[in-house]
Enzyme design. Sequence first.
Site, mmCIF file in Angstrom:
data_model
loop_
_atom_site.group_PDB
_atom_site.id
_atom_site.type_symbol
_atom_site.label_atom_id
_atom_site.label_comp_id
_atom_site.label_asym_id
_atom_site.label_seq_id
_atom_site.Cartn_x
_atom_site.Cartn_y
_atom_site.Cartn_z
ATOM 1 N N GLU A 107 -6.632 -7.918 -0.718
ATOM 2 C CA GLU A 107 -7.118 -8.099 0.688
ATOM 3 C C GLU A 107 -8.299 -7.658 0.853
ATOM 4 O O GLU A 107 -9.062 -6.768 0.012
ATOM 5 C CB GLU A 107 -6.172 -6.956 1.301
ATOM 6 C CG GLU A 107 -4.793 -7.417 1.505
ATOM 7 C CD GLU A 107 -4.062 -5.996 2.486
ATOM 8 O OE1 GLU A 107 -4.966 -5.544 3.337
ATOM 9 O OE2 GLU A 107 -3.009 -5.845 2.265
ATOM 10 N N GLU A 128 0.868 -1.157 0.097
ATOM 11 C CA GLU A 128 0.095 0.182 -0.095
ATOM 12 C C GLU A 128 0.864 1.189 -0.028
ATOM 13 O O GLU A 128 0.531 2.095 1.025
ATOM 14 C CB GLU A 128 -0.917 0.024 1.160
ATOM 15 C CG GLU A 128 -2.029 -1.082 0.990
ATOM 16 C CD GLU A 128 -3.174 -1.049 2.132
ATOM 17 O OE1 GLU A 128 -3.051 -0.284 3.095
ATOM 18 O OE2 GLU A 128 -4.302 -1.694 1.801
HETATM 19 C C1 GLA Z 1 -4.091 -2.475 4.822
HETATM 20 C C2 GLA Z 1 -2.990 -3.011 4.945
HETATM 21 C C3 GLA Z 1 -2.769 -4.545 5.824
HETATM 22 C C4 GLA Z 1 -3.815 -4.412 6.949
HETATM 23 C C5 GLA Z 1 -5.215 -4.035 6.523
HETATM 24 C C6 GLA Z 1 -6.172 -4.009 7.802
HETATM 25 O O1 GLA Z 1 -4.981 -2.971 3.645
HETATM 26 O O2 GLA Z 1 -2.565 -3.447 3.749
HETATM 27 O O3 GLA Z 1 -1.537 -4.663 6.095
HETATM 28 O O4 GLA Z 1 -3.158 -3.441 7.782
HETATM 29 O O5 GLA Z 1 -5.243 -2.757 6.061
HETATM 30 O O6 GLA Z 1 -7.406 -3.628 7.170
#
Ligand code: GLA
Length: 689
Positions: A314, A157
Amino acid sequence: MERYKPINAKAPHFWHGADYNPDQWLQDSHILEEDLRLMKLANCNVMSVGIFAWAALEPEEGKFDFAWLDRVLDRMAENGVYAVLATPSGARPAWLSQKYPEVLRVGADRKRILHGNRHNHCYSSPVYREKVELINTKLAERYKEHPALLVWHVSNEYGGECHCALCQEKFRQWLQQRYQTLDALNQAWWTAFWSHTYTDWSQIESPAPHGESSIHGLNLDWKRFVTQQTIDFFQHECKPLAAITPDIPVTTNFMGTYPGLDYWKFAPAVDVVSWDNYPRWHGKEEDWRLASEVAFVHDLNRSLKNGKPFMLMESTPSMTNWMEVAKNKRPGMHLLSSIQAVAHGADTVQYFQWRKGRGGVEKFHGAVVGHVGHEHTRVFRDVTQVGEVLKKLDPVLGATVHPEVAIVFDWENRWALEDACGFIREKKYEETCQRHYLPFWKRGIPVDIINEDSDFSRYRLLIAPMLYMVRKGVGERITEFVATGGTLVTTYLSGTVDENDLCFLGGFPGPLRKVLGIWVEENDALYDDEVNHVAMLPGNVLGLRAQYAVTELCDLIHLETAQAVAVYKEDFYTGRPAVTVNKYGAGEAYYIASRNEDRFLDDFYRSVIERIGLHPVVKGQLPPGVTAQMRTDGERDFVFLLNFTTEERRIDLLEEEFTDLLTQETTRGIVELPPYGLRILERAHGSLV
Ligand code: GLA
Ligand code: ZN
């Protein structure tokens, strides 16, 4: 229509899995074996490993420890579980920050942060780049032949910005390249305003709360630079990966409509798009409405690479710990929201996270395996069910959709629009684009989400809400699109500034004036409690009759070659055109001059859809809260019927015949969808050609 290749031919199936952090459990040697047992039980075939594992991989500067990761990857491979292998730059070891403070980010307030948290390194720091290059090289060399390795998950991210001296210097270099001369920059930024003319490149600083914030061109270019510098860092990370593992695709997980990075610029740099999806299900907004907003973002991620399937990197198997209210997914929602991603083009369903840690800020975040440690939980069963369904979807893998409709969602436009002082403070660009998307979602008509630079010619209907910034050449391309038979819909505030955020002279909507056949003389704004109305004119081309409420924004326009479809009902502009259509060449261009209620958008688009004969995914009418989406390989269509309500819904598929992909039963006529229920149906390729 083609079928895309699997992301990695080693595993030509849907991937199902989660972020996996065995580095948090190194003290307990049983956990890995137990995890492998549970992964198989949960029908998981891929795990994202090593995302934040730098401290475990390089506990001291230059001293590497890969033994634990060797074991994890070997045991995964032996158990048929593949790896999305991460580079660890998303968080760094304490020794690195301590020894080389330049890696720590500096805020817009020019304060350098302390060590801690994550996602906060400087993108320009030569030391950070060197350290990242080294560890990425080591990882690639060590695992290049590893049977588990499928994809590189580069960092995590990417986001935020750094205002340190190194970044300032890079920014100035970037500006010099862009403008060549200070004169050109001063012109483009309109710096004569408030005597802000620069006489030396070294005077230029990034925007700051205690410094410059009034030069829109600077604000815009800073955002462009941050995107560019982030991509540059990403590409730096990728160099050793590409050299050592040229056949392993790379991705980095995007964050939906995250405002800080222009993903249109980023997408060409990744081999496969992936994104992290965390909607607030069962919250203040009805699930079906939220579902259409999520669908918009899935479509965006598919469109970022022209229809190429993406990875849902995710999502949560249950709840998301950082929300104001960490609500669990209600029964049915986990499968439904997972398959929603697939319906819009995902070839994977992955979670954050596999196992809840015992400590740290994410210890309560939803996970496949909870603190209880076993498989006898509701969440584990939900996840297992998703895996069972995905196993039956091999025929869908790599299939895509080529919609007839596109909505423009353009980051640079958004940046300029949101920076504009005037009109109303909250411009609601993203929300507006999503409101224009809803009528299509409801009717099961697929949509691409594109930007100004995309090829318009593949679409029949082009919708560009609040197209405030029209970059060089875009007006001409839109005009050509309409002249050759396309239908354009745009709205208030369009055609206002160019790519430097400089206003068009000679009458708005600038380069769109001719194709729209109108002149926008003024832009009015209403207070929150004020309402105007528009009334459809008798005999209008859309055959609409009603009146609709107007809030917030009203352009006051004159007809040039266009005709009025609706007029304002109140205020000093009563009777003036509020919706117009202009026949231009073989096409038509609509201007919606005010922010009208959803009922208007629904009626308006229903009529446009009929007028130009757009094809819904299924012929039967969809009940409220239900959508139909599809993917196709050109021979077979895969139709997804998704019910985002808590009630049973029925759909009449009419005479069409389908095979249910999950049960293999022949299906026609009425199908019933239980609350949060879904069907995945296959038919010979047909309606969307
Ligand atoms: C983000 C991060 C993850 C985690 C999630 C939790 O997407 O990439 O590492 O922290 O949030 O929702
Ligand atoms: Zn920096």
